[in-house]
Scaffold this motif. Structure first.
Motif, mmCIF file in Angstrom:
data_model
loop_
_atom_site.group_PDB
_atom_site.id
_atom_site.type_symbol
_atom_site.label_atom_id
_atom_site.label_comp_id
_atom_site.label_asym_id
_atom_site.label_seq_id
_atom_site.Cartn_x
_atom_site.Cartn_y
_atom_site.Cartn_z
ATOM 1 N N SER A 41 0.822 -1.219 0.000
ATOM 2 C CA SER A 41 0.000 0.000 0.000
ATOM 3 C C SER A 41 0.856 1.270 0.000
ATOM 4 O O SER A 41 0.343 2.359 -0.233
ATOM 5 N N HIS A 42 2.153 1.140 0.242
ATOM 6 C CA HIS A 42 3.071 2.285 0.193
ATOM 7 C C HIS A 42 3.730 2.431 -1.177
ATOM 8 O O HIS A 42 4.524 3.343 -1.380
ATOM 9 N N LEU A 43 3.426 1.513 -2.084
ATOM 10 C CA LEU A 43 4.089 1.480 -3.386
ATOM 11 C C LEU A 43 3.119 1.851 -4.499
ATOM 12 O O LEU A 43 1.932 1.548 -4.415
ATOM 13 N N TRP A 44 3.652 2.477 -5.528
ATOM 14 C CA TRP A 44 2.839 2.793 -6.700
ATOM 15 C C TRP A 44 3.686 2.712 -7.955
ATOM 16 O O TRP A 44 4.893 2.888 -7.913
ATOM 17 N N LEU A 45 3.041 2.407 -9.049
ATOM 18 C CA LEU A 45 3.721 2.247 -10.321
ATOM 19 C C LEU A 45 3.793 3.590 -11.028
ATOM 20 O O LEU A 45 2.797 4.311 -11.111
ATOM 21 N N GLY A 46 4.985 3.942 -11.498
ATOM 22 C CA GLY A 46 5.152 5.220 -12.163
ATOM 23 C C GLY A 46 6.303 5.180 -13.153
ATOM 24 O O GLY A 46 6.852 4.130 -13.450
ATOM 25 N N THR A 47 6.660 6.360 -13.629
ATOM 26 C CA THR A 47 7.754 6.504 -14.587
ATOM 27 C C THR A 47 8.946 7.165 -13.901
ATOM 28 O O THR A 47 8.828 7.687 -12.790
ATOM 29 N N HIS A 48 10.064 7.192 -14.602
ATOM 30 C CA HIS A 48 11.237 7.889 -14.083
ATOM 31 C C HIS A 48 10.910 9.371 -13.850
ATOM 32 O O HIS A 48 11.273 9.932 -12.816
ATOM 33 N N GLN A 49 10.205 9.983 -14.807
ATOM 34 C CA GLN A 49 9.862 11.400 -14.664
ATOM 35 C C GLN A 49 8.962 11.636 -13.454
ATOM 36 O O GLN A 49 9.140 12.606 -12.721
ATOM 37 N N GLU A 50 8.007 10.750 -13.218
ATOM 38 C CA GLU A 50 7.145 10.873 -12.033
ATOM 39 C C GLU A 50 7.969 10.742 -10.758
ATOM 40 O O GLU A 50 7.698 11.424 -9.764
ATOM 41 N N ASN A 51 8.979 9.880 -10.771
ATOM 42 C CA ASN A 51 9.858 9.730 -9.618
ATOM 43 C C ASN A 51 10.631 11.023 -9.366
ATOM 44 O O ASN A 51 10.756 11.476 -8.226
ATOM 45 N N MET A 52 11.154 11.630 -10.443
ATOM 46 C CA MET A 52 11.884 12.898 -10.311
ATOM 47 C C MET A 52 10.957 14.013 -9.815
ATOM 48 O O MET A 52 11.335 14.793 -8.934
ATOM 49 N N ASN A 53 9.744 14.071 -10.357
ATOM 50 C CA ASN A 53 8.777 15.088 -9.924
ATOM 51 C C ASN A 53 8.405 14.905 -8.453
ATOM 52 O O ASN A 53 8.288 15.880 -7.704
ATOM 53 N N ASP A 54 8.224 13.645 -8.043
ATOM 54 C CA ASP A 54 7.882 13.341 -6.650
ATOM 55 C C ASP A 54 9.017 13.774 -5.725
ATOM 56 O O ASP A 54 8.787 14.423 -4.702
ATOM 57 N N ALA A 55 10.253 13.438 -6.097
ATOM 58 C CA ALA A 55 11.416 13.807 -5.277
ATOM 59 C C ALA A 55 11.549 15.325 -5.190
ATOM 60 O O ALA A 55 11.801 15.878 -4.111
ATOM 61 N N LYS A 56 11.360 15.997 -6.298
ATOM 62 C CA LYS A 56 11.476 17.459 -6.319
ATOM 63 C C LYS A 56 10.400 18.104 -5.446
ATOM 64 O O LYS A 56 10.682 19.012 -4.676
#
Length: 154
Positions: free
Chosen positions: A79-94
């Motif tokens: 429940s803490h995990l979600w499927l995304g893209t590299h760009q979504e990962n960068m946006n989330d981190a930012k």
């Protein structure tokens, strides 16, 4: 007597410790703190990716990332995990302030004091070519610093 081999799910969850909201992987980890576990296919998986695939019964397509809502790399709680893209990962981190900037970035060619000096020399009328030569950087970088397209926080 025939030895029964453990399933990937059994191997995964025998190395998990519930720590508050997260299910923390406690065994082998790679750089960055992400757990590693042997999958049924005989290859080493990132523990959070295997947890996601097992929990949701899906194959994770090539290029897809399994991201953490909790920002805890060893967490394998589905429940803490979600499927995304590299760009979504960068946006989330930012958006969460986890992206290194300035001198903390491994891409940085300059120090903060040098960026301040470049802006000062620019105000004093130095050309981009003169400044670029002084700091051994490109005129493009000098221009982006002047226009505050990079090093915006300085």
């Amino acid at each position: 007597m025939k030895r029964i081999r453990k399933t990937a799910m059994e191997r995964l969850f025998e190395k998990v410790k519930v720590d508050g909201e997260c299910w923390v992987w406690t065994a082998s980890k790679r750089r960055g703190g992400y757990g590693q576990v042997l999958g049924n296919d005989g290859r080493i998986w990132d523990a959070h990716r295997l947890s996601y695939a097992l929990a949701y019964g899906c194959k994770i397509r090539n290029g897809a990332w399994v991201l953490h809502k909790c920002d805890n790399p060893p967490c394998v709680r589905p429940s803490h995990l979600w499927l995304g893209t590299h760009q979504e990962n960068m946006n989330d981190a930012k958006s969460k302030g986890r992206m290194p900037r300035g001198e903390a970035s491994h891409w940085a060619r300059l120090k903060e004091f040098q960026v301040r000096e470049i802006r000062m020399y620019s105000k004093r009328g130095w050309t981009g070519v003169e400044i670029a030569k002084k700091y051994s950087v490109s005129t493009g970088l000098v221009s982006m610093i002047r226009l505050r397209k990079v090093w915006k926080h300085i």
